[in-house]
Scaffold this active site. Sequence first.
Site, mmCIF file in Angstrom:
data_model
loop_
_atom_site.group_PDB
_atom_site.id
_atom_site.type_symbol
_atom_site.label_atom_id
_atom_site.label_comp_id
_atom_site.label_asym_id
_atom_site.label_seq_id
_atom_site.Cartn_x
_atom_site.Cartn_y
_atom_site.Cartn_z
ATOM 1 N N GLY A 132 0.816 -1.229 0.000
ATOM 2 C CA GLY A 132 0.000 0.000 0.000
ATOM 3 C C GLY A 132 0.843 1.271 0.000
ATOM 4 C CB ALA A 168 0.843 6.516 -6.926
ATOM 5 C CE1 TYR A 169 -1.524 9.627 0.868
ATOM 6 C CE2 TYR A 169 -3.569 9.603 -0.381
ATOM 7 C CZ TYR A 169 -2.896 9.679 0.826
ATOM 8 O OH TYR A 169 -3.613 9.807 1.987
ATOM 9 N NE ARG A 170 -0.991 6.106 3.205
ATOM 10 C CZ ARG A 170 -1.610 6.642 4.252
ATOM 11 N NH1 ARG A 170 -2.839 6.355 4.498
ATOM 12 N NH2 ARG A 170 -0.963 7.420 5.079
ATOM 13 C CD GLU A 171 -3.510 3.870 -6.341
ATOM 14 O OE1 GLU A 171 -4.661 4.261 -6.190
ATOM 15 O OE2 GLU A 171 -2.855 3.990 -7.401
#
Length: 292
Positions: A132, A168-171
């Site tokens: 995450g 990427a942000y939280r991915e």
Amino acid sequence: MGFQTGFEHIVREGELLAKYTWLRLGGAAQFFAEPTNLDELLGLVRRCKEEDMPVRLLGGGSNLLVSGQGVLGLVIHLTAAEFARVSVQDGLVTAGGAAKLSHLIASAVRDGWGGLEALAGVPGSVGGALHGNASCHGIDIGQYTREATVVTFTGEVVTRQRDDLVFAYRESSLDELVILDARFELESTDPEELTKRMQKQWIVNKAAQPLQNENTAMIFRDPGGISAARLIEDAGVKSARFGGAGISDRNANYIVTEPEATSEDVLELIEYLKQRVAERLGVELQTAIDIW
Ligand SMILES: Cc1cc2nc3c(=O)[nH]c(=O)nc-3n(C[C@H](O)[C@H](O)[C@H](O)COP(=O)(O)OP(=O)(O)OC[C@H]3O[C@@H](n4cnc5c(N)ncnc54)[C@H](O)[C@@H]3O)c2cc1C
């Protein structure tokens, strides 16, 4: 031949998942396995593929909401030491997917390798953090990741290099079944200075979280850099409550649960918060938590 044939020593039926999650909620896994080494792990994954059995990986359970109905198929939990090793060599820090993130950070800091200390206080495993792209104050684990070795849903072991990874942000693009281990390239820094930074971050991060003894999870992503906690407060829904699930007094982006709460209470609360924030502020909240 049954699904468990040959794996009777590591597979259990009907294991309740609530105790493995930070929310302390959720029904049973049809099958639950704690492989003791890589061969057993690969054997299990291949068996699932052959038998068309759904399979999932459980980490530290700090970002999971499990349905009260439980889950079909196999849940794999990596508890063996082999999956949780951390080593530091020539500036390259290697950590098993099942290692605690806190162990990785503390080992790097002790040997004078900095960067990840910004994440001090984020619970869970290294695998969960990579899955995450765990982040704090603009620093994410992905930016220090050089490569990761994964087990695919077909049971192959593959090493994915930096150029092949997207964070990427939280991915993250690390969406294979198991993140076995990863290597991190960190910055050489004075260990004393790093220790101070890590302790400071830990205090700052913990102060923004619910209390240690509370059953909790962080629910939403911060949309476009706006704090989800702030949006929930501004929408005037901080006191919302469904059954045994309410919102933390310390930070509105955390749901806290009482012993009588159900997973369905949490789902209803999430839905309610999304709807109210959309209606009142025109912002679509997206969940950060994984729902099984
Ligand atoms: C009090 C609290 C504070 C938090 N603060 C932050 C924060 O500041 N920043 C932040 O980013 N998050 C935060 N979180 C969320 C959570 O800690 C992170 O998302 C964490 O990285 C999840 O790791 P885990 O091992 O607990 O994963 P789990 O909850 O077990 O699993 C989450 C997902 O990761 C997958 N996964 C886990 N391990 C592996 C593996 N080895 N291989 C492949 N997939 C895997 C699971 O299949 C699942 O889909 C917080 C949560 C709590 C409860």
